[in-house]
Design an enzyme around this catalytic site. Sequence first.
Site, short mmCIF file in Angstrom:
data_model
loop_
_atom_site.label_atom_id
_atom_site.label_comp_id
_atom_site.label_asym_id
_atom_site.label_seq_id
_atom_site.Cartn_x
_atom_site.Cartn_y
_atom_site.Cartn_z
N ASP A 63 -66.76 4.59 -27.72
CA ASP A 63 -67.85 4.19 -26.84
C ASP A 63 -68.80 3.30 -27.63
OD1 ASP A 63 -69.19 5.96 -28.44
OD2 ASP A 63 -69.54 7.45 -26.89
N SER A 64 -69.71 2.65 -26.92
CA SER A 64 -70.51 1.61 -27.56
C SER A 64 -71.70 2.15 -28.34
CB SER A 64 -71.03 0.64 -26.50
OG SER A 64 -71.97 1.29 -25.66
N GLY A 65 -72.06 3.41 -28.10
CA GLY A 65 -73.23 3.98 -28.76
C GLY A 65 -74.49 3.95 -27.92
N ASP A 119 -74.20 -0.88 -23.00
CA ASP A 119 -74.96 -0.84 -21.75
C ASP A 119 -76.20 0.01 -21.93
OD1 ASP A 119 -73.57 1.57 -21.99
OD2 ASP A 119 -73.50 1.87 -19.82
N GLN A 168 -72.84 0.55 -13.72
CA GLN A 168 -74.05 1.34 -13.60
C GLN A 168 -74.61 1.20 -12.19
OE1 GLN A 168 -75.29 3.55 -15.64
NE2 GLN A 168 -74.27 3.15 -17.58
N GLY A 207 -73.19 6.52 -16.31
CA GLY A 207 -74.48 6.93 -15.76
C GLY A 207 -74.40 8.05 -14.76
N ASP A 250 -63.47 11.66 -20.41
CA ASP A 250 -63.82 12.28 -21.69
C ASP A 250 -64.96 13.24 -21.45
OD1 ASP A 250 -66.57 11.36 -23.27
OD2 ASP A 250 -65.99 10.01 -21.66
#
Length: 376
Positions: A93-95, A147, A192, A219, A269
Amino acid sequence: MSERFCFSVKARDGAARLGEIATPRGIVRTPAFMTVGTGATVKAMFPEDVKASGADIILANTYHLMLRPGAERIARLGGLHQFMHWSGPILTDSGGYQVMSLAKLRKIDEEGVTFQSHVDGATVALSPERAVEVQCLLGSDIQMVLDECTAYPATREEAKASLDLSLRWARRCKVAFAAMSKPGQALFGIVQGSVYPDLRVRCAYDLIDIGFDGYAVGGLAVGEGQGAMLEMVETTTAVLPEDKPRYLMGVGTPEDLLASIARGIDMFDCVLPTRSGRHCQAFTWQGKLNLRNARYAEDQTPLDPESKCPAAQYERAYLHHLVRSGEALGAMLLTYNNVQFYQELMARAREAIAQGRFATFADDVKRRYAATGDDD
């Protein structure tokens, strides 16, 4: 193994889809549950046991790994797969979510996010380009755009402003990924829009216009309730491309997984199976059990007679003793059981879709969890 990333649907049962994601590091059978290995490890499990549980793919976390031990160090040590002894596909994931939930201080602007590390207090900048760079240094097979995780609850105006920023970041991630990625790696966009159907639809269409290898629904599972979550899932999957995988982030319970598969989701996940294992809870085909409960003190029944997991064959009385005594083995065995239960759940779901009986299967699992098990 495929030299490139691709997705194919093999069968449908209503909106539920049986498919395969092909990557250079192996096939991911869908619907798929990605066990979470946040800091380059699935907590309390050997990598070999994660593989033996039936997992095709695992998830690691950009935020945690960029802070410790550092993406550049992992790259010097041969990349994330070699570092964590996992040869199959990895999604990172992007963090963005961890920045919102863990960082002590943070500032969001057009450029990205600046935050104070929860590890050592250092100031760290995470832009869309840096998020992609970190994931490319790690060498993950599926990467996520950066995001902004919209807070819940949010007004419609707040949700719109948040998703507009995320869309601008997504375009920058796409450009950075084209410059930095290696053949066979994939980049997913994230839809989102909070609980506003029109915003979800608009965001999905805008991401499709940008063009990604797959699409995540983000989200959700942040307090909106199952009904609102499933409404947003159904609204979003209705407009996402048929030939791309769909990933619902951070979900969840067995009931949520099956309800989402019924609405066209392919990937999931969640930390629930591993976190629950460390907190004395076991997911079984008889429902969720709390091994701290005194009722198990002399119960010689295997934890889950219906499971093929080696950990599920231990007697409940012994597991009760381990968790009440604070023995590490208790958390290890319950985690192994839970991780394999989730993989068995996905395997049975795939089989049910192939045989055109998914709704019956999902109803049976829901009935088992409603009628049996323990309160937390």
